[in-house]
Design a protein around this motif. Structure first.
Motif, PDB file in Angstrom:
ATOM      1  N   ARG A   7       0.846  -1.199   0.000  1.00  0.00           N
ATOM      2  CA  ARG A   7       0.000   0.000   0.000  1.00  0.00           C
ATOM      3  C   ARG A   7       0.882   1.250   0.000  1.00  0.00           C
ATOM      4  O   ARG A   7       0.666   2.188  -0.769  1.00  0.00           O
ATOM      5  CB  ARG A   7      -0.927  -0.030   1.229  1.00  0.00           C
ATOM      6  CG  ARG A   7      -1.878   1.153   1.304  1.00  0.00           C
ATOM      7  CD  ARG A   7      -2.813   1.078   2.499  1.00  0.00           C
ATOM      8  NE  ARG A   7      -2.161   0.781   3.780  1.00  0.00           N
ATOM      9  CZ  ARG A   7      -1.405   1.633   4.454  1.00  0.00           C
ATOM     10  NH1 ARG A   7      -1.196   2.845   3.985  1.00  0.00           N
ATOM     11  NH2 ARG A   7      -0.851   1.288   5.600  1.00  0.00           N
ATOM     12  N   GLN A   8       1.898   1.242   0.869  1.00  0.00           N
ATOM     13  CA  GLN A   8       2.776   2.417   0.941  1.00  0.00           C
ATOM     14  C   GLN A   8       3.522   2.632  -0.373  1.00  0.00           C
ATOM     15  O   GLN A   8       3.717   3.766  -0.811  1.00  0.00           O
ATOM     16  CB  GLN A   8       3.780   2.259   2.086  1.00  0.00           C
ATOM     17  CG  GLN A   8       3.121   2.410   3.454  1.00  0.00           C
ATOM     18  CD  GLN A   8       4.078   2.107   4.588  1.00  0.00           C
ATOM     19  OE1 GLN A   8       5.018   1.317   4.429  1.00  0.00           O
ATOM     20  NE2 GLN A   8       3.843   2.715   5.731  1.00  0.00           N
ATOM     21  N   TYR A   9       3.918   1.539  -0.987  1.00  0.00           N
ATOM     22  CA  TYR A   9       4.656   1.651  -2.249  1.00  0.00           C
ATOM     23  C   TYR A   9       3.751   2.230  -3.345  1.00  0.00           C
ATOM     24  O   TYR A   9       4.165   3.101  -4.120  1.00  0.00           O
ATOM     25  CB  TYR A   9       5.212   0.281  -2.646  1.00  0.00           C
ATOM     26  CG  TYR A   9       5.965   0.265  -3.948  1.00  0.00           C
ATOM     27  CD1 TYR A   9       7.030   1.139  -4.167  1.00  0.00           C
ATOM     28  CD2 TYR A   9       5.620  -0.621  -4.970  1.00  0.00           C
ATOM     29  CE1 TYR A   9       7.725   1.138  -5.377  1.00  0.00           C
ATOM     30  CE2 TYR A   9       6.308  -0.643  -6.177  1.00  0.00           C
ATOM     31  CZ  TYR A   9       7.355   0.242  -6.375  1.00  0.00           C
ATOM     32  OH  TYR A   9       8.041   0.235  -7.564  1.00  0.00           O
ATOM     33  N   ALA A  10       2.496   1.776  -3.361  1.00  0.00           N
ATOM     34  CA  ALA A  10       1.553   2.305  -4.369  1.00  0.00           C
ATOM     35  C   ALA A  10       1.348   3.811  -4.151  1.00  0.00           C
ATOM     36  O   ALA A  10       1.359   4.598  -5.110  1.00  0.00           O
ATOM     37  CB  ALA A  10       0.218   1.560  -4.278  1.00  0.00           C
ATOM     38  N   GLU A  11       1.200   4.220  -2.900  1.00  0.00           N
ATOM     39  CA  GLU A  11       1.040   5.660  -2.608  1.00  0.00           C
ATOM     40  C   GLU A  11       2.297   6.435  -3.008  1.00  0.00           C
ATOM     41  O   GLU A  11       2.220   7.527  -3.565  1.00  0.00           O
ATOM     42  CB  GLU A  11       0.803   5.875  -1.100  1.00  0.00           C
ATOM     43  CG  GLU A  11      -0.596   5.525  -0.660  1.00  0.00           C
ATOM     44  CD  GLU A  11      -0.698   5.469   0.872  1.00  0.00           C
ATOM     45  OE1 GLU A  11      -1.734   4.994   1.348  1.00  0.00           O
ATOM     46  OE2 GLU A  11       0.270   5.896   1.564  1.00  0.00           O
ATOM     47  N   HIS A  12       3.441   5.841  -2.672  1.00  0.00           N
ATOM     48  CA  HIS A  12       4.731   6.454  -2.999  1.00  0.00           C
ATOM     49  C   HIS A  12       4.815   6.707  -4.512  1.00  0.00           C
ATOM     50  O   HIS A  12       5.118   7.828  -4.945  1.00  0.00           O
ATOM     51  CB  HIS A  12       5.824   5.487  -2.523  1.00  0.00           C
ATOM     52  CG  HIS A  12       7.211   5.761  -2.985  1.00  0.00           C
ATOM     53  ND1 HIS A  12       8.066   6.602  -2.314  1.00  0.00           N
ATOM     54  CD2 HIS A  12       7.924   5.279  -4.043  1.00  0.00           C
ATOM     55  CE1 HIS A  12       9.232   6.636  -2.938  1.00  0.00           C
ATOM     56  NE2 HIS A  12       9.172   5.844  -3.985  1.00  0.00           N
ATOM     57  N   LEU A  13       4.492   5.678  -5.302  1.00  0.00           N
ATOM     58  CA  LEU A  13       4.587   5.843  -6.757  1.00  0.00           C
ATOM     59  C   LEU A  13       3.615   6.913  -7.254  1.00  0.00           C
ATOM     60  O   LEU A  13       3.940   7.688  -8.166  1.00  0.00           O
ATOM     61  CB  LEU A  13       4.303   4.510  -7.462  1.00  0.00           C
ATOM     62  CG  LEU A  13       5.419   3.470  -7.370  1.00  0.00           C
ATOM     63  CD1 LEU A  13       5.022   2.204  -8.133  1.00  0.00           C
ATOM     64  CD2 LEU A  13       6.737   4.006  -7.922  1.00  0.00           C
ATOM     65  N   GLY A  14       2.443   6.978  -6.616  1.00  0.00           N
ATOM     66  CA  GLY A  14       1.454   8.000  -6.999  1.00  0.00           C
ATOM     67  C   GLY A  14       2.017   9.403  -6.758  1.00  0.00           C
ATOM     68  O   GLY A  14       1.897  10.294  -7.614  1.00  0.00           O
ATOM     69  N   PHE A 162       6.454   5.416   2.413  1.00  0.00           N
ATOM     70  CA  PHE A 162       7.189   4.220   2.007  1.00  0.00           C
ATOM     71  C   PHE A 162       8.678   4.395   2.296  1.00  0.00           C
ATOM     72  O   PHE A 162       9.325   3.514   2.865  1.00  0.00           O
ATOM     73  CB  PHE A 162       6.962   3.958   0.504  1.00  0.00           C
ATOM     74  CG  PHE A 162       7.770   2.811  -0.034  1.00  0.00           C
ATOM     75  CD1 PHE A 162       7.433   1.499   0.280  1.00  0.00           C
ATOM     76  CD2 PHE A 162       8.875   3.034  -0.851  1.00  0.00           C
ATOM     77  CE1 PHE A 162       8.185   0.432  -0.205  1.00  0.00           C
ATOM     78  CE2 PHE A 162       9.629   1.983  -1.339  1.00  0.00           C
ATOM     79  CZ  PHE A 162       9.283   0.676  -1.017  1.00  0.00           C
ATOM     80  N   ALA A 163       9.211   5.559   1.922  1.00  0.00           N
ATOM     81  CA  ALA A 163      10.633   5.818   2.176  1.00  0.00           C
ATOM     82  C   ALA A 163      10.909   5.769   3.680  1.00  0.00           C
ATOM     83  O   ALA A 163      11.929   5.205   4.118  1.00  0.00           O
ATOM     84  CB  ALA A 163      11.033   7.174   1.597  1.00  0.00           C
ATOM     85  N   LEU A 164       9.993   6.338   4.461  1.00  0.00           N
ATOM     86  CA  LEU A 164      10.196   6.339   5.921  1.00  0.00           C
ATOM     87  C   LEU A 164      10.146   4.920   6.482  1.00  0.00           C
ATOM     88  O   LEU A 164      10.912   4.576   7.395  1.00  0.00           O
ATOM     89  CB  LEU A 164       9.136   7.204   6.609  1.00  0.00           C
ATOM     90  CG  LEU A 164       9.279   8.714   6.360  1.00  0.00           C
ATOM     91  CD1 LEU A 164       8.098   9.468   6.964  1.00  0.00           C
ATOM     92  CD2 LEU A 164      10.598   9.237   6.942  1.00  0.00           C
ATOM     93  N   ALA A 165       9.261   4.106   5.924  1.00  0.00           N
ATOM     94  CA  ALA A 165       9.175   2.709   6.401  1.00  0.00           C
ATOM     95  C   ALA A 165      10.476   1.969   6.061  1.00  0.00           C
ATOM     96  O   ALA A 165      10.993   1.192   6.878  1.00  0.00           O
ATOM     97  CB  ALA A 165       7.971   2.016   5.777  1.00  0.00           C
TER      98      ALA A 165
END
Ligand code: GLY
Ligand code: MN
Ligand code: MN
Length: 444
Positions: A7-14, A162-165
């Motif tokens: 989920r975080q990666y999808a948001e990150h790419l968005g 995502f980067a923070l995770a």
């Protein structure tokens, strides 16, 4: 990736796509091609150092096994990922990660010509920028155009969830390594054995490390980027400095700790006091502050320590005015952190470009920007006894101002640095490093 990471990666790419769209429009391009790059061999050799992908590629594709891969992005279109899978039995070619399918149109190629044809077709009729070392022949594309690259660099200061995770995971690994390294030092290990203990506990290979570990005993702690690992331990070691990170999906932490034995005498108190001052400074961080002012605030704190420990014979204010702390802390207070240990854009004044270089005499300061929520940077004050710089100071000031006999007594202790990674929030700061140490070892 687990469900949260997905989920975080999808948001990150968005978020990245939205920003890159803006940046392309503002800089006059319709599309961009980003090359991950390839390992570069040593001179007259067929071996190469560990591969590091172009960080702008890594922003989209968080897997460093991407040699030769290329990303194509045009606003409003699904990003296309060209993955290089050569027929090769010398290395294991990159594979398509399971998570990639959902976000990219995938094109696997084995021969450079196939990629070349595909890129030429993609660039056809579009004003295209190329971000990488060298654009393929015949590709009509602007190589690393400043108007675009400046915008991308400036934005990298802010980290997505995502980067923070990923940074959080990297920090957990790094902290596990640091605790093992501390225990190895107190158990009597050499620099080499401490390094081994670090790598094992942090579960890092050399290739995973965001930068080479700095593992310095005694005088070696005064060499800022000390690069050797002695196999034997000096008798009666006093001090141990370790600056070591770990990475997760390309994001790396950057942590330093300094430990002392009873042989260190007053130097142990100095480490403790430096640690206190570092925490005190971090408590003052909030959006709107200038990092340059923070750097000078730390110099004032270092001067207060020099005065309190009677390393100088003058007041803290007089030591600051004379620039004496620059001998004891000859590096910047910190730097942006992320896909690169020294993340790009630290001097940049706006997305369009423009640089604010550090003030005269503080050229090693890598961050001069105004602090804003969402930024991640290091806070890494140090206090060292570096013979070369002390000689220069003595030549400049003569016998005055500095307590040279105490300096000489402490010089065999090398130096101390305490480095944490912090995230600026809307109204303050989170210390990502200390949070992880507290989780791992309540005693830190
Ligand atoms: N480990 C390199 C640095 O602290 O900047
Ligand atoms: Mn460091
Ligand atoms: Mn650092």
């Amino acid at each position: 990736m687990d469900e949260t990471s997905k989920r975080q990666y999808a948001e990150h790419l968005g978020l990245i796509a939205a920003h890159w769209e803006q940046a392309l429009t503002a800089s006059g391009f319709d599309a961009v091609i980003v090359a991950a790059g390839r390992p570069k061999t040593h001179l007259f050799d067929d071996l190469a150092p560990f591969f590091r992908p172009n960080p702008h590629f890594a922003l989209w594709f968080p897997d460093r096994h991407c040699e030769g891969a290329v990303l194509w992005f045009a606003p409003g279109q699904r990003p296309k990922l060209h993955l290089h899978q050569p027929e090769d039995y010398w290395i294991l070619p990159p594979t398509v990660p399971a998570w990639a399918d959902a976000h990219f149109e995938l094109a696997v190629f084995s021969q450079a010509e196939q990629l070349q044809q595909a890129l030429l077709a993609e660039a056809q009729g579009r004003r295209t920028a190329f971000i990488g070392e060298r654009a393929p022949a015949n590709l009509a594309a602007a190589l690393n155009p400043a108007a675009l690259v400046n915008r991308l660099h400036h934005q990298r200061a802010w980290k997505t969830d995502f980067a923070l995770a990923c940074l959080g995971q990297a920090t957990e690994s790094g902290v596990a390594g640091h605790l093992a390294a501390r225990d190895a030092y107190y158990g009597g290990s050499s620099e080499f054995d401490i390094l081994s203990a670090y790598l094992k506990a942090a579960k890092q290979t050399e290739a995973d490390l965001p930068y080479p570990c700095i593992v310095g005993l005694d005088e070696h702690a005064a060499v800022l980027h000390y690069q050797h690992y002695k196999r034997s331990r000096p008798p009666n070691s006093r001090v141990f400095l370790i600056d070591a990170g770990a990475s997760c999906r390309g994001y790396g932490c950057d942590i330093t700790r300094t430990w002392a034995t009873p042989q260190a005498g007053a130097f142990a108190d100095l480490i403790h006091a430096l640690d206190e001052q570092q925490r005190g400074l971090i408590d003052t961080i909030e959006p709107g502050l200038s990092f340059v002012d923070l750097h000078f605030a730390m110099h004032r704190r270092i001067c207060a320590l020099l005065s309190r420990f009677e390393l100088v014979k003058c007041s803290a204010a007089a030591a600051f005015e004379q620039g004496i702390s620059q001998t004891f802390m000859p590096h910047g207070l910190g730097h942006l952190l992320g896909l690169q240990t020294h993340d790009v854009g630290g001097w940049q004044t706006s997305p369009e470009g423009g640089q604010q270089p550090p003030p005269e005499g503080h050229e090693t300061l890598r961050l001069t920007r105004t602090i804003e929520a969402g930024m991640v940077f290091t806070i890494e004050p140090g206090l060292y006894f570096i013979p070369m710089l002390l000689r220069e100071l003595r030549a400049e000031l003569g016998g005055k101002a500095v307590n040279w006999s105490l300096v000489e007594r402490l010089t065999p202790c090398g130096g101390a640095r305490i480095e944490d990674n912090v995230l600026v929030t809307a109204d303050g700061v989170r210390n990502l490093t200390r949070e992880a140490f507290r989780r791992a070892d309540g005693a830190e």
